[in-house]
Design a protein around this motif. Structure first.
Motif, PDB file in Angstrom:
ATOM      1  N   SER A   1      -1.917   5.296  10.917  1.00  0.00           N
ATOM      2  CA  SER A   1      -0.585   5.722  11.315  1.00  0.00           C
ATOM      3  C   SER A   1       0.500   4.858  10.683  1.00  0.00           C
ATOM      4  N   LEU A   2       0.274   3.548  10.616  1.00  0.00           N
ATOM      5  CA  LEU A   2       1.327   2.624  10.197  1.00  0.00           C
ATOM      6  C   LEU A   2       1.656   2.704   8.706  1.00  0.00           C
ATOM      7  N   HIS A   3       0.854   3.402   7.914  1.00  0.00           N
ATOM      8  CA  HIS A   3       1.196   3.527   6.491  1.00  0.00           C
ATOM      9  C   HIS A   3       2.366   4.483   6.273  1.00  0.00           C
TER      10      HIS A   3
ATOM     11  N   GLY B   1      -5.782  -2.786  13.621  1.00  0.00           N
ATOM     12  CA  GLY B   1      -5.210  -1.618  12.970  1.00  0.00           C
ATOM     13  C   GLY B   1      -5.949  -1.226  11.711  1.00  0.00           C
ATOM     14  N   ALA B   2      -5.695  -0.008  11.266  1.00  0.00           N
ATOM     15  CA  ALA B   2      -6.276   0.494  10.014  1.00  0.00           C
ATOM     16  C   ALA B   2      -5.226   1.338   9.307  1.00  0.00           C
ATOM     17  N   ILE B   3      -5.031   1.076   8.025  1.00  0.00           N
ATOM     18  CA  ILE B   3      -4.105   1.876   7.215  1.00  0.00           C
ATOM     19  C   ILE B   3      -4.757   2.168   5.872  1.00  0.00           C
TER      20      ILE B   3
ATOM     21  N   ARG C   1       2.737  18.708 -19.113  1.00  0.00           N
ATOM     22  CA  ARG C   1       3.526  19.926 -18.928  1.00  0.00           C
ATOM     23  C   ARG C   1       5.036  19.703 -18.919  1.00  0.00           C
ATOM     24  N   VAL C   2       5.494  18.583 -18.361  1.00  0.00           N
ATOM     25  CA  VAL C   2       6.953  18.381 -18.249  1.00  0.00           C
ATOM     26  C   VAL C   2       7.432  17.133 -18.978  1.00  0.00           C
ATOM     27  N   GLY C   3       6.504  16.354 -19.541  1.00  0.00           N
ATOM     28  CA  GLY C   3       6.902  15.207 -20.346  1.00  0.00           C
ATOM     29  C   GLY C   3       7.312  13.977 -19.557  1.00  0.00           C
ATOM     30  N   GLY C   4       6.933  13.886 -18.285  1.00  0.00           N
ATOM     31  CA  GLY C   4       7.252  12.707 -17.468  1.00  0.00           C
ATOM     32  C   GLY C   4       6.476  12.761 -16.167  1.00  0.00           C
ATOM     33  N   ILE C   5       6.635  11.709 -15.341  1.00  0.00           N
ATOM     34  CA  ILE C   5       5.911  11.664 -14.077  1.00  0.00           C
ATOM     35  C   ILE C   5       6.885  11.383 -12.934  1.00  0.00           C
ATOM     36  N   SER C   6       6.499  11.841 -11.752  1.00  0.00           N
ATOM     37  CA  SER C   6       7.244  11.556 -10.534  1.00  0.00           C
ATOM     38  C   SER C   6       6.231  11.302  -9.423  1.00  0.00           C
ATOM     39  N   PRO C   7       6.583  10.524  -8.383  1.00  0.00           N
ATOM     40  CA  PRO C   7       5.618  10.181  -7.337  1.00  0.00           C
ATOM     41  C   PRO C   7       5.291  11.381  -6.450  1.00  0.00           C
ATOM     42  N   HIS C   8       4.003  11.602  -6.221  1.00  0.00           N
ATOM     43  CA  HIS C   8       3.549  12.662  -5.321  1.00  0.00           C
ATOM     44  C   HIS C   8       2.581  12.127  -4.275  1.00  0.00           C
ATOM     45  N   VAL C   9       2.076  10.908  -4.470  1.00  0.00           N
ATOM     46  CA  VAL C   9       1.223  10.242  -3.490  1.00  0.00           C
ATOM     47  C   VAL C   9       1.971   9.011  -3.008  1.00  0.00           C
ATOM     48  N   SER C  10       1.993   8.799  -1.716  1.00  0.00           N
ATOM     49  CA  SER C  10       2.807   7.732  -1.134  1.00  0.00           C
ATOM     50  C   SER C  10       2.383   6.356  -1.621  1.00  0.00           C
ATOM     51  N   PRO C  11       3.338   5.438  -1.780  1.00  0.00           N
ATOM     52  CA  PRO C  11       2.982   4.048  -2.089  1.00  0.00           C
ATOM     53  C   PRO C  11       2.275   3.418  -0.900  1.00  0.00           C
ATOM     54  N   MET C  12       1.287   2.584  -1.172  1.00  0.00           N
ATOM     55  CA  MET C  12       0.473   1.997  -0.100  1.00  0.00           C
ATOM     56  C   MET C  12       0.291   0.509  -0.323  1.00  0.00           C
ATOM     57  N   ALA C  13      -0.035  -0.196   0.728  1.00  0.00           N
ATOM     58  CA  ALA C  13      -0.116  -1.656   0.700  1.00  0.00           C
ATOM     59  C   ALA C  13      -1.435  -2.135   0.103  1.00  0.00           C
ATOM     60  N   THR C  14      -1.444  -3.388  -0.335  1.00  0.00           N
ATOM     61  CA  THR C  14      -2.653  -4.040  -0.817  1.00  0.00           C
ATOM     62  C   THR C  14      -3.202  -4.960   0.272  1.00  0.00           C
TER      63      THR C  14
ATOM     64  N   VAL D   1      -9.517   2.137   2.977  1.00  0.00           N
ATOM     65  CA  VAL D   1      -8.984   1.793   4.295  1.00  0.00           C
ATOM     66  C   VAL D   1      -8.954   0.283   4.453  1.00  0.00           C
ATOM     67  N   ILE D   2      -7.800  -0.236   4.839  1.00  0.00           N
ATOM     68  CA  ILE D   2      -7.638  -1.662   5.101  1.00  0.00           C
ATOM     69  C   ILE D   2      -7.615  -1.867   6.616  1.00  0.00           C
ATOM     70  N   TYR D   3      -8.515  -2.701   7.112  1.00  0.00           N
ATOM     71  CA  TYR D   3      -8.586  -3.023   8.539  1.00  0.00           C
ATOM     72  C   TYR D   3      -7.975  -4.402   8.760  1.00  0.00           C
ATOM     73  N   MET D   4      -7.189  -4.520   9.813  1.00  0.00           N
ATOM     74  CA  MET D   4      -6.507  -5.789  10.087  1.00  0.00           C
ATOM     75  C   MET D   4      -6.676  -6.167  11.548  1.00  0.00           C
ATOM     76  N   ILE D   5      -6.831  -7.463  11.785  1.00  0.00           N
ATOM     77  CA  ILE D   5      -6.925  -7.997  13.150  1.00  0.00           C
ATOM     78  C   ILE D   5      -6.004  -9.198  13.244  1.00  0.00           C
ATOM     79  N   GLY D   6      -5.221  -9.252  14.297  1.00  0.00           N
ATOM     80  CA  GLY D   6      -4.337 -10.389  14.525  1.00  0.00           C
ATOM     81  C   GLY D   6      -4.166 -10.631  16.008  1.00  0.00           C
TER      82      GLY D   6
END
Length: 365
Positions: free
Chosen positions: A169-171, A195-197, A217-230, A311-316
């Motif tokens: 959810s948090l992504h 959590g898991a993102i 096809r159009v000679g360039g790129i645009s974002p279609h998949v969301s940016p995500m954390a490392t 999937v990144i799992y986090m514990i704190g």
């Protein structure tokens, strides 16, 4: 369409790619993959940056709740929720109440048992999705309460929550550091957040295929998949939020689909379509080209195409005086140098003993 080819889940697979038809295509893919990582840093920018349209995301979740095959596509979120609960099992505690942040229809509650908690407070920004499976409450082992909550603005009082879980959810939040700080404030001392993102390599096959098709096809790129954390981003953000005893680990789930279009259809039904503010629509010819590239580069011999979900799992934990703490710097009574000397001396003694033993043996006639 989905019923004809139910996706097959496999964990931690080897990267599988089909034959590349040209050297230039291989070079372009190699050039695009680093750009995906570069985009992922947007999600953890120091200042709050509006990346996602939260109103669009709420609308997508509302539509997901009333979709005809809504429960059919729960396979991914159910699997990740089970792994989140599995991490909770490592903590030998019984909670009176657990908050499920961004619960959706209730994927975590499916895996909770009565000896883990008495009740779960399910929270989500979409009322329709939150109450989608209300008719199944009697089948759960724990009491369920529901509350409409935006993950970017938590309503819980400080030091009031025993445990907070969040699965996939948090992504979608614009201010992830701010959400983690609010989570820490809501927790009671010595209470845990798990959590898991989605991570940066999620759907890299789809991202690369769309980018290659757009270049063609159009000679360039645009974002279609969301940016995500490392993974590095998440570790830093947990510490920045004031959580302690942090743990971050990563996992991959690969799901096979008949084609790229079934993948996109399932993402839409899940409510996981792109909600970028700067989103662009693709033409039919570009989508057709992307599907052909997807199958050519990543497809299996049987014609299926894989989709990777990292999937990144986090514990704190919220800090408490009772928690173990590292000793002050310089307080050690034994140095590593002395341990090396001791180890070398021990090895020398064993070697000498072995030689003496072999030298004293009697020879057979």
């Amino acid at each position: 369409m989905l019923a004809k080819a139910l996706p097959f889940l496999r964990t931690q697979p080897a990267l599988r790619t089909g034959p590349l038809h040209t050297a230039s295509l291989a070079w372009t893919i190699a050039a695009l993959r680093p750009s995906c990582r570069l985009m992922s840093s947007v999600a953890s920018a120091p200042s709050t940056q509006m990346v996602f349209d939260r109103s669009v995301k709420k609308l997508q979740r509302d539509r997901s709740a009333v979709a005809k095959d809504a429960r059919t596509v729960d396979y991914l979120k159910d699997e990740v929720a089970a792994r989140v609960v599995d991490r909770l099992l490592d903590i030998k505690r019984n909670y009176k109440s657990i908050v499920d942040l961004g619960s959706g229809a209730g994927h975590i509650v499916k895996h909770l048992e009565s000896d883990m908690t008495e009740e779960v407070i399910m929270t989500d920004m979409s009322e329709k999705l939150l109450y989608r499976d209300q008719d199944l409450d009697a089948e759960r082992e724990v009491t369920i309460k529901r509350q409409i909550v935006d993950e970017e603005l938590l309503p819980f009082e400080e030091n009031s929550v025993e445990c907070i879980l969040s699965s996939l959810s948090l992504h979608w939040v614009n201010d992830l550091p701010g959400s983690l700080i609010q989570i820490r404030r809501s927790l009671k001392p010595d209470s845990v957040f798990i959590g898991a993102i989605f991570g940066e390599d999620t759907l890299y096959e789809l991202r690369t295929s769309l980018q290659l098709a757009e270049i063609e096809r159009v000679g360039g790129i645009s974002p279609h998949v969301s940016p995500m954390a490392t993974v590095r981003d998440i570790g830093s953000l947990l510490s920045r939020a004031g959580l302690v005893l942090t743990t971050v680990d990563i996992d991959e789930i690969v799901i096979n689909y008949p084609s790229m279009f079934e993948l996109i259809e399932d993402l839409q039904t899940m409510g996981e379509s792109s909600a970028l503010l700067a989103r662009h629509h693709l033409g039919k010819d570009t989508l057709a080209a992307a599907s052909a590239i997807y199958r050519s580069v990543y497809g299996d011999q049987d014609g299926a195409v894989p989709a990777t979900f990292q999937v990144i799992y986090m514990i704190g934990w919220k800090e408490d005086p009772s928690q173990p703490k590292p000793l002050p710097r310089g307080s050690a009574e034994v140095s590593f140098k002395s341990l090396e000397t001791l180890g070398a001396s021990s090895c020398s003694k064993h070697s000498h003993a072995d030689k003496t033993s072999s030298g004293s043996g009697e020879q057979q006639p």
